[in-house]
Structure formats: structure tokens, C-alpha cells
Design a protein around this motif. Sequence first.
Motif, short mmCIF file in Angstrom:
data_model
loop_
_atom_site.label_atom_id
_atom_site.label_comp_id
_atom_site.label_asym_id
_atom_site.label_seq_id
_atom_site.Cartn_x
_atom_site.Cartn_y
_atom_site.Cartn_z
N ALA A 100 0.88 -1.23 0.05
CA ALA A 100 0.15 0.04 -0.05
C ALA A 100 0.88 1.21 0.02
CB ALA A 100 -0.87 -0.11 1.31
N ILE A 101 2.01 1.16 0.86
CA ILE A 101 2.88 2.35 0.66
C ILE A 101 3.53 2.63 -0.54
CG2 ILE A 101 5.11 3.18 1.66
CD1 ILE A 101 3.23 3.60 3.46
N VAL A 102 3.82 1.59 -1.12
CA VAL A 102 4.59 1.90 -2.44
C VAL A 102 3.78 2.25 -3.48
CG1 VAL A 102 5.88 0.37 -4.20
CG2 VAL A 102 6.40 -0.04 -1.88
N SER A 103 2.53 1.60 -3.61
CA SER A 103 1.58 1.95 -4.70
C SER A 103 0.93 3.61 -4.42
CB SER A 103 0.51 1.06 -4.48
OG SER A 103 -0.32 0.98 -3.12
N THR A 104 1.06 4.10 -3.10
CA THR A 104 0.72 5.48 -2.73
C THR A 104 1.77 6.25 -3.38
OG1 THR A 104 -0.53 4.59 -0.92
CG2 THR A 104 0.05 6.97 -1.04
N MET A 105 3.02 5.95 -3.12
CA MET A 105 4.31 6.47 -3.56
C MET A 105 4.28 6.71 -5.13
SD MET A 105 7.24 5.39 -0.72
CE MET A 105 8.53 6.51 -1.73
N SER A 140 -6.10 -0.22 -3.58
CA SER A 140 -7.26 -0.71 -3.07
C SER A 140 -7.23 -2.21 -2.44
CB SER A 140 -8.42 -0.46 -4.07
OG SER A 140 -9.58 -0.99 -3.58
N VAL A 141 -6.58 -3.00 -3.40
CA VAL A 141 -6.45 -4.62 -3.06
C VAL A 141 -5.55 -4.37 -1.56
CG1 VAL A 141 -5.24 -6.69 -3.62
CG2 VAL A 141 -6.48 -5.33 -5.29
N SER A 142 -4.43 -3.91 -1.63
CA SER A 142 -3.60 -3.94 -0.26
C SER A 142 -4.41 -3.42 0.97
CB SER A 142 -2.22 -2.93 -0.40
OG SER A 142 -1.82 -3.30 -1.41
N LEU A 143 -5.14 -2.28 0.68
CA LEU A 143 -5.99 -1.98 1.85
C LEU A 143 -7.09 -2.89 2.35
CD1 LEU A 143 -6.62 1.97 0.95
CD2 LEU A 143 -4.99 0.84 2.52
N SER A 144 -7.48 -3.43 1.32
CA SER A 144 -8.66 -4.64 1.70
C SER A 144 -8.11 -5.80 2.20
CB SER A 144 -9.31 -5.20 0.38
OG SER A 144 -10.10 -4.00 -0.22
N THR A 145 -6.86 -6.25 1.85
CA THR A 145 -6.25 -7.25 2.57
C THR A 145 -5.92 -6.99 3.99
OG1 THR A 145 -5.16 -8.16 0.63
CG2 THR A 145 -4.24 -8.89 2.28
N LEU A 146 -5.41 -5.53 4.23
CA LEU A 146 -5.18 -5.27 5.47
C LEU A 146 -6.42 -5.23 6.48
CD1 LEU A 146 -2.61 -2.29 5.15
CD2 LEU A 146 -2.24 -4.38 6.61
N LEU A 147 -7.49 -4.69 5.78
CA LEU A 147 -8.68 -4.41 6.63
C LEU A 147 -9.26 -5.83 6.96
CD1 LEU A 147 -10.73 -2.41 7.96
CD2 LEU A 147 -12.01 -2.61 5.57
N PHE A 148 -9.36 -6.91 5.90
CA PHE A 148 -10.03 -8.10 6.37
C PHE A 148 -9.50 -8.96 7.08
CE2 PHE A 148 -12.41 -7.42 1.95
CZ PHE A 148 -12.97 -6.82 2.34
N SER A 149 -7.93 -8.67 7.34
CA SER A 149 -7.12 -9.44 8.21
C SER A 149 -7.72 -9.20 9.73
CB SER A 149 -5.75 -9.01 8.24
OG SER A 149 -5.44 -7.74 8.59
N LEU A 150 -8.25 -8.34 10.07
CA LEU A 150 -8.76 -7.92 11.28
C LEU A 150 -9.82 -8.98 12.00
CD1 LEU A 150 -8.58 -5.62 13.40
CD2 LEU A 150 -10.53 -4.66 12.71
#
Length: 263
Positions: A100-105, A140-150
Motif C-alpha cells: 500500500a505504501i509503495v503504490s501510494t508513492m 485498494s487491494v492492499s487496503l482490503s487485505t489489511l482490513l479483512f485480516s482484522l
Amino acid sequence: YMLLPDYPVQDRDLCYFKVFRSMVKYAVTEPLVGQIMVINWAASACYTNWWVTLTFLLGGPPYNYSTMIIGLFGLAGMLGVIVMPFMGRLVDRLVPWWSAIVSTMLLLTFQAIQTGAGGTNIAAVVISCFGLDVFRQTQSVSLSTLLFSLSETARSRLNTLMIISIFLGQITGTSVGTHVFVRYGWRADSALSMAMYVFQLAVFILRGPHCPGHRWFGYEGGLEFWRKLPSGQVIATNDPEIACDSTLAVVTSEKRGAEGKDA
């Protein structure tokens, strides 16, 4: 309804109103949820701002393209969708926070190209169309992966919170982006998106890739870049509306083998 297969109820004690209450609890008590919703709101605002104001840019001087030609620029974005399966293989090997960090950069980089030459060189617009689409999808995929891991038991509710942040971002990007473009021009509007990407990075770095779920700030757990896939994976059911919220479902390769023998 008649064609859908029967699916066991996961949360029998969770009524309709408790669903909404648990969503509010997730948003205000879970640092990861709040962080991702803010980032996703800003990212959605940038993405919507880009595609809405692109019509204004290409329809005015120096391009003066027709609506048909402007619509064809969507094909550049379609190329981003085509390469996503290949990008997904790389993302699967990274810790989601890092991807997510790399894609945002990279989103910031492509937005800078647009800010520098989008109003004078059509090549810059095409490059920006491709890059912004590819790395917005990656983000978006990275953020979803982080969120669903909760939580394994609350993915629908977490997904709803994700969609809410996207919707609010779309409203913001359409309204604010249009106002800035009409009043101050294409470069100011593009610079606004760059500022929003910097804001996303600032929110990202408040918590590290392995920061414990209850911490709002910190880098406990290190900065490991590549994802490890151990044979035994612990999945937390951290659900505020389930009495046994401390239960852990341990899924191991040995258990899967035992289930195969029983079958």
C-alpha cells in the motif's frame, strides 16, 4: 434467494441493529479500521477527481477533443486492469502495508507527471491515465487485505465500512475537484491531488506494518518487507459483538490433513 446455497449462520446473536452498532465500534475503537477508512477516503477522492476533471482538461484548450475521443482515454485505464493479475502476484508476496505504501508513492509520482505536463503534452495524460489506474487498484487491494485480516467473522461489515469511505471520497473528489479546476485551473487541481497523496502517506506512517491492533501509533513488530506464509496460521475473531471475541481459530496443515482423512 431460491438459487443460493444454504450457508451456516456465523453470528446467531447478532441482530440487524447490532450489526450497525458493531460497525460503529469498529470505526472508532479499531485503529486499523480508522486508518484505512481515512486513507481510502482520500484515495477515492483523488481517483474520482482525476477522471471527472480529465473531461474538462481534454475538452478545453490546447486539446479541444470531442467527447468521443475523450471517452477513448478510458482504454488507457483499461490497460491498468489487464496488468493487475501480474501485479497481484507481486502484491501477494509483500506485507500489505508495504504494498500500500509503495503504490501510494507511485500514485504520487504519476500525479506529479500530470501536474508538470498534463495541460501541455498529451503523452503525460496517457501515462498518468495508465499509472493512476494501475496503482489505485493495487492500493485498494492492499487496503482490503489489511482490513479483512482484522476479523474472519465480520468481513461483510468491514467491507461496508470500506465502501462508505469510498463513497464519501467520490463525493469529495467530484465536488472539490470540479470547484478547484473551474476556479484555479488544471495545475492547481492536480497539485491538490498530490497534496492528498502526501496526506495518505502521512496517515500510513503513523502505524508500522506489524503494529499491534490496539495501538494507534507505533512500529512494534519491526519493518519486515516480505510476507511469511507459515504452515500454521492464527486467525483472530476480534468481533466486538460476539461474546467469545477472544477465541482464536487455529488453522494448520495438520488439521487440514486430518479433516481430509475424516472425509
